[in-house]
Design a protein around this motif. Structure first.
Motif, PDB file in Angstrom:
ATOM      1  N   PRO A 142      -3.878  19.734  14.931  1.00 20.93           N
ATOM      2  CA  PRO A 142      -2.945  19.797  13.735  1.00 20.93           C
ATOM      3  C   PRO A 142      -3.810  19.711  12.824  1.00 20.93           C
ATOM      4  N   ASN A 201       5.521  13.385   9.051  1.00 20.70           N
ATOM      5  CA  ASN A 201       4.986  13.440   7.811  1.00 20.70           C
ATOM      6  C   ASN A 201       5.643  11.891   7.402  1.00 20.70           C
ATOM      7  N   LEU A 202       4.862  11.149   6.745  1.00 23.89           N
ATOM      8  CA  LEU A 202       5.579   9.863   6.338  1.00 23.89           C
ATOM      9  C   LEU A 202       5.032   9.475   4.678  1.00 23.89           C
ATOM     10  N   MET A 262       0.891  -1.255   0.143  1.00 22.75           N
ATOM     11  CA  MET A 262       0.079  -0.105  -0.208  1.00 22.75           C
ATOM     12  C   MET A 262       0.822   1.141  -0.012  1.00 22.75           C
ATOM     13  N   ASN A 263       0.392   2.293  -0.994  1.00 24.35           N
ATOM     14  CA  ASN A 263       1.132   3.552  -0.730  1.00 24.35           C
ATOM     15  C   ASN A 263       0.379   4.421   0.282  1.00 24.35           C
ATOM     16  N   LEU A 264       1.473   4.972   0.914  1.00 23.21           N
ATOM     17  CA  LEU A 264       0.656   5.983   2.042  1.00 23.21           C
ATOM     18  C   LEU A 264       1.403   7.115   2.153  1.00 23.21           C
ATOM     19  N   ARG A 265       0.570   8.152   2.411  1.00 20.84           N
ATOM     20  CA  ARG A 265       1.369   9.721   2.346  1.00 20.84           C
ATOM     21  C   ARG A 265       0.329  10.343   3.374  1.00 20.84           C
ATOM     22  N   GLN A 266       1.084  10.520   4.656  1.00 24.00           N
ATOM     23  CA  GLN A 266       0.727  11.419   5.808  1.00 24.00           C
ATOM     24  C   GLN A 266       1.446  12.721   5.775  1.00 24.00           C
ATOM     25  N   GLU A 267       0.859  13.657   5.866  1.00 20.60           N
ATOM     26  CA  GLU A 267       1.391  15.060   6.059  1.00 20.60           C
ATOM     27  C   GLU A 267       0.659  16.228   6.763  1.00 20.60           C
ATOM     28  N   TYR A 268       1.511  16.678   7.678  1.00 16.05           N
ATOM     29  CA  TYR A 268       1.015  17.538   8.536  1.00 16.05           C
ATOM     30  C   TYR A 268       1.356  19.156   7.856  1.00 16.05           C
ATOM     31  N   ILE A 269       0.461  19.907   7.825  1.00 18.52           N
ATOM     32  CA  ILE A 269       0.882  20.999   6.963  1.00 18.52           C
ATOM     33  C   ILE A 269       1.464  22.150   8.554  1.00 18.52           C
ATOM     34  N   GLN A 328       5.137   6.418   1.944  1.00 17.13           N
ATOM     35  CA  GLN A 328       5.460   5.121   1.672  1.00 17.13           C
ATOM     36  C   GLN A 328       5.049   4.887   0.021  1.00 17.13           C
TER      37      GLN A 328
END
Lengths: 456, 456
Positions: A279, B181-182, A180-187, B184
């Motif tokens: 956040p 931030n992550l 699985m591709n995953l993107r987690q981003e806090y601004i 994958q």
């Protein structure tokens, strides 16, 4: 053969609607949530976060539960536009070209309503204070930890539906068996909830607007509540929240002099100290399913910043899109052979739309806090609206495509907007050119007169 | 006051070197790993994956453990360039302009050596078959689950060092307390390890090259082993691996006719059936630390595709960069007040370099499988090398910057390469222009002669 068991993880907005949706289709549904039943807790009801429901959310609810749709609309507060507060003046910018509105609703109340609806189905069972622990998808098993007994409860799950939000535990479990591709981003911005109470039993501002105090790098907004208060939110770069309560009051006096009295200095001081600064996060992943065993919906696949008011709307739309595919693949509780193909089609088809809405949501932050005050933006907006009225279906302003149409996919919004923008820009540049030319001519004429020694 | 306890999670290459590094600085170090001690397992030694160690890896080892550096170099096989296999012909492309080499080493052996080195320090204790379970950073506590007893082992950890790879559990624990931030991302290509055994007790190909069979969309590579075999890897789009063993043999006969006999048809058939096809993943996150309590190193912060041979080199460089910052902040086992500031500087300073190397690694896949066969690439490469020899330090070809220099940051590699590329392209375009002009002139002249009725 025993009943096909759908297990929904998360009894929030999307989870509750998912339960209703699957029950309507005849599935046995059990819903598990780590939290207490919000219908039995004071706390959740006390907190008045409001949401704006618009065409996509309403359309999805209507397709699943038409009677509830009407109840919801009746209970909401229609907001017909933005009210921009700059220099102590108010400027109303209507959202729709044809009187369309978005609808302010109380999040907790909506959740409670949906759970009550779900609870009305014999086929639905609700289990609170059960934390999702693990899943053995290939063996149709999920395990929850009961908070009361601190024991593991194994549950038979033919299809696990992960509606457990941005930090989804079901997603984490799925990642163990599915690439699985995953993107987690806090601004680098955060937010703080404030409130503007009713005054003399009346709203302190127009209740039919979403109020915005745009200040370029940050902004304050306010949405109306049925009790005549407003829920207000400050969105700002993280460093701004480091101010002491007194500094915060001074800051508000400086930048929001008209909003501060509506909040109240003491209340601001108190809230600044007490309320958590939250956040802003965007999370997305792909694919959204594992074989015919698991599907992720809602924030688990598209946690977004709140600036387009589309988080819940998109989550509800997930369900409408999924239902259409289940129908196309003729999936029923008695015939689930094509379920895997339907879920695969969901993952393949929904991807572009989810990345589009995440992009749009982020882009709208800049529009709300900054662009709305620019002259060029207003000129463009004017022209955009004019064309929208003239050409109807073949020219739809972006806000309308996102908020008032559920027949235009988010990814098509971006494509159509790119085309419309090009035309608007070309027109404005030409207009600017004509203006510039006439200005230059007039300056040259004056210069000539000055040189000739003739002055006005 | 008791000793400052460094707890390293992961006894892989970076974890083992981290243990040595902290022990050298006088810290008490305990290392935990979920796997069995690789020094005591047949299996790990049997698998011959090899790695290319280059300037950054060697530089970091030298700065930490100079004596081991020399041992390592002596044991490695220098590879002076790529050998490109196209149309049954070999074309040697040297890596360095001044005879520099990268060094092929056996991964398992390197890991075993580093663990032996680490074990030599009184201050280091190694614990295998202990799985990281959780951490309470603020209370200096980590919990591991012993596989032997299936019990939880609480450990005092003043600083937790997460060297536990792409799927880092320490990173997951840190994400609970630290906004992170992550990203994958799996790419749509996968890989399969093959091998080319020794023949008549000799290498079947030049042992001083990294061999590449570039075929645009996919490629085969081979790296030499000390036992005169080659470890070979097929990198290709996922769908190619769906072939049956017989189809695979036919495919190799078609596209790798010169490599197939070196692998052997029966061996290929067997391996195709038996060996796992592995995914290619990039994972990165930010920040890399939590207060003065936790730091992530190696693949936990920069799992990358293997095409620049920089995964381990970058992980070792992480340690060199960290050590420099610890020194600058005067952090010692007895004085750790500035540890938090040092880790913060690490997170802030390392970010651009890690995103640069991830980008470079991905870019080199296209170079290896495709560009290396293009005439324009070769012309550019020639000019690049010429300038590199002429201008030395002020013009360094990209490959050399990445692999032979540890004084140029990865992010500077991208900046410098952008400048060099512009110049090369301008020159090639001008050269093309001159060539085109002379060609056009000559054609016009000929045309003139034809019109005049004069022919050659």
């Amino acid at each position: 053969m025993s009943d096909f068991q759908v297990v929904v993880v998360g009894a929030g907005l999307v989870g509750a609607l998912a339960a209703i949706s699957f029950a309507k289709q005849g599935y046995s549904v059990s819903v598990y949530d780590v939290r207490k039943d919000p219908r039995k807790t004071e706390n959740a009801q006390g907190r008045s976060i409001n949401l704006a429901v618009s065409a996509r959310g309403l359309g999805a609810i209507k397709s699943i539960d038409a009677s509830y749709h009407d109840k919801l609309v009746a209970r909401s507060i229609p907001m017909k536009g933005r009210m921009i507060h700059v220099d102590g003046k108010e400027d109303s910018q209507l959202y729709g070209l044809f009187g369309e509105c978005i609808h302010s609703i109380d999040r907790s109340q909506l959740n409670i309503d949906l759970l009550d609806e779900a609870d009305g189905y014999d086929k639905v069972s609700l289990h609170f204070e059960h934390k999702f622990a693990s899943a053995d998808f290939d063996n149709h098993k999920a395990v929850f930890t009961s908070k009361a007994s601190n024991t593991d409860v194994p549950v038979h799950a033919d299809l696990l539906v992960g509606c457990d939000g941005a930090y989804s535990a079901v997603r984490s479990a799925m990642m163990r068996v599915q690439k699985m591709n995953l993107r987690q981003e806090y601004i680098e911005h955060e937010y703080l909830e404030l409130s503007m109470p009713a005054k003399n039993d009346d709203y302190q501002l127009s209740p039919h607007h979403l109020h915005i105090w745009p200040r370029q790098e940050f902004m304050l907004i306010a949405l109306p509540n049925p009790d005549k208060s407003f829920t207000s939110t400050l969105f700002a770069p993280t460093h701004l929240f480091k101010k002491t309560p007194d500094e915060a009051v001074a800051f508000f006096r400086d930048v929001f002099p008209d909003a501060l009295p509506k909040i109240g200095e003491d209340r601001l001081r108190e809230v600044w100290q007490k309320n958590p600064v939250a956040p802003l996060i965007q999370v997305t992943c792909a694919p959204y399913h594992y074989k015919d065993r698991c599907i992720l919906l809602g924030d688990a696949t598209h946690a977004m910043v709140p600036f387009y008011g589309q988080g819940m709307n998109c989550g509800f739309e997930d369900l409408r899109v999924l239902n259409t595919l289940l129908e196309q693949h003729k999936v029923t509780p008695q015939a689930t052979w094509e379920l895997g193909a339907a879920l695969e089609a969901y993952s393949a088809g929904r991807k572009d739309d989810l990345s589009a809405i995440l992009k749009l949501a982020m882009g709208n932050y800049i529009e709300m806090r900054s662009s709305v005050t620019s002259r060029l933006y207003l000129a463009r907006r004017h022209l955009d609206g004019l064309f929208g009225r003239l050409f109807k279906d073949s020219w739809v302003p972006m806000y309308s495509m996102v908020s008032f149409r559920d027949d235009i996919r988010y990814s098509d919004v971006i494509r159509r907007q790119a085309r419309q923008s090009k035309i608007l820009e070309a027109l404005l540049v030409s207009a600017g050119g004509v203006l510039g030319l006439s200005l230059a001519t007039s300056l040259l004429y004056r210069a000539g007169r000055v040189i000739e020694g003739v002055t006005d």
